[in-house]
Write a protein that holds these residues in place. Structure first.
Motif, PDB file in Angstrom:
ATOM      1  N   GLY A 193      49.031  78.323  -7.247  1.00  0.00           N
ATOM      2  CA  GLY A 193      49.623  78.784  -6.075  1.00  0.00           C
ATOM      3  C   GLY A 193      50.554  77.588  -5.742  1.00  0.00           C
ATOM      4  N   PRO A 194      51.145  77.868  -4.576  1.00  0.00           N
ATOM      5  CA  PRO A 194      51.693  76.240  -4.249  1.00  0.00           C
ATOM      6  C   PRO A 194      50.910  75.676  -3.215  1.00  0.00           C
ATOM      7  CG  PRO A 194      53.141  78.289  -3.339  1.00  0.00           C
ATOM      8  CD  PRO A 194      52.211  79.138  -4.249  1.00  0.00           C
ATOM      9  N   LEU A 195      50.818  74.243  -3.757  1.00  0.00           N
ATOM     10  CA  LEU A 195      49.988  73.263  -3.028  1.00  0.00           C
ATOM     11  C   LEU A 195      49.695  73.721  -1.678  1.00  0.00           C
ATOM     12  CD1 LEU A 195      48.204  70.717  -3.450  1.00  0.00           C
ATOM     13  CD2 LEU A 195      50.300  69.489  -2.828  1.00  0.00           C
ATOM     14  N   ALA A 196      48.238  73.952  -0.608  1.00  0.00           N
ATOM     15  CA  ALA A 196      48.033  74.236  -0.059  1.00  0.00           C
ATOM     16  C   ALA A 196      47.221  73.046   0.761  1.00  0.00           C
ATOM     17  CB  ALA A 196      47.553  74.910   0.276  1.00  0.00           C
ATOM     18  N   VAL A 245      50.317  66.144   0.855  1.00  0.00           N
ATOM     19  CA  VAL A 245      51.580  66.588   0.408  1.00  0.00           C
ATOM     20  C   VAL A 245      52.393  65.127   0.103  1.00  0.00           C
ATOM     21  CG1 VAL A 245      53.674  67.564  -0.003  1.00  0.00           C
ATOM     22  CG2 VAL A 245      51.767  69.094   0.436  1.00  0.00           C
ATOM     23  N   ARG A 278      53.048  63.541  -3.570  1.00  0.00           N
ATOM     24  CA  ARG A 278      54.474  62.557  -3.944  1.00  0.00           C
ATOM     25  C   ARG A 278      55.292  62.089  -3.894  1.00  0.00           C
ATOM     26  NH1 ARG A 278      59.764  66.045  -3.210  1.00  0.00           N
ATOM     27  NH2 ARG A 278      61.659  64.209  -3.921  1.00  0.00           N
ATOM     28  N   ASP A 305      65.660  71.787  -6.886  1.00  0.00           N
ATOM     29  CA  ASP A 305      66.495  73.287  -7.501  1.00  0.00           C
ATOM     30  C   ASP A 305      67.832  72.907  -7.578  1.00  0.00           C
ATOM     31  OD1 ASP A 305      66.985  76.070  -8.639  1.00  0.00           O
ATOM     32  OD2 ASP A 305      65.883  76.680  -6.321  1.00  0.00           O
TER      33      ASP A 305
END
Length: 80
Positions: A28-31, A37, A41, A54
């Motif tokens: 799932g999404p990065l926890a 984060v 990135r 998006d």
């Protein structure tokens, strides 16, 4: 895309290798904390990854034109 191993991402982001290994096992999404984060990135962007927002077709990533994509290039660029 960058042909990095976990140790390369750890070196480029200054996030510990065990932390990266742990994050990759969680579905799932990065926890992770926001600073983790952001460090991941920033390291990927420095390596040549572009994050695409998006835009109706979904978010994604691509390799920036002319970006280095061999292991070690990201470290040499940071040290220069």
């Amino acid at each position: 895309m960058l042909r990095w191993e976990q140790k390369d991402l750890a070196a480029a982001s200054k996030i510990s290798l065990p932390a990266i290994k742990r994050l990759e096992t969680i579905p799932g999404p990065l926890a992770a904390q926001a600073r983790t984060v952001e460090a991941l990135r920033a390291a990927l962007e420095a390596g040549g990854v572009e994050f695409i927002p998006d835009n109706g077709g979904g978010a994604g990533v691509r390799l920036r034109k002319g970006a280095p994509c061999t292991k070690g290039d990201h470290l040499a660029a940071k040290e220069a």
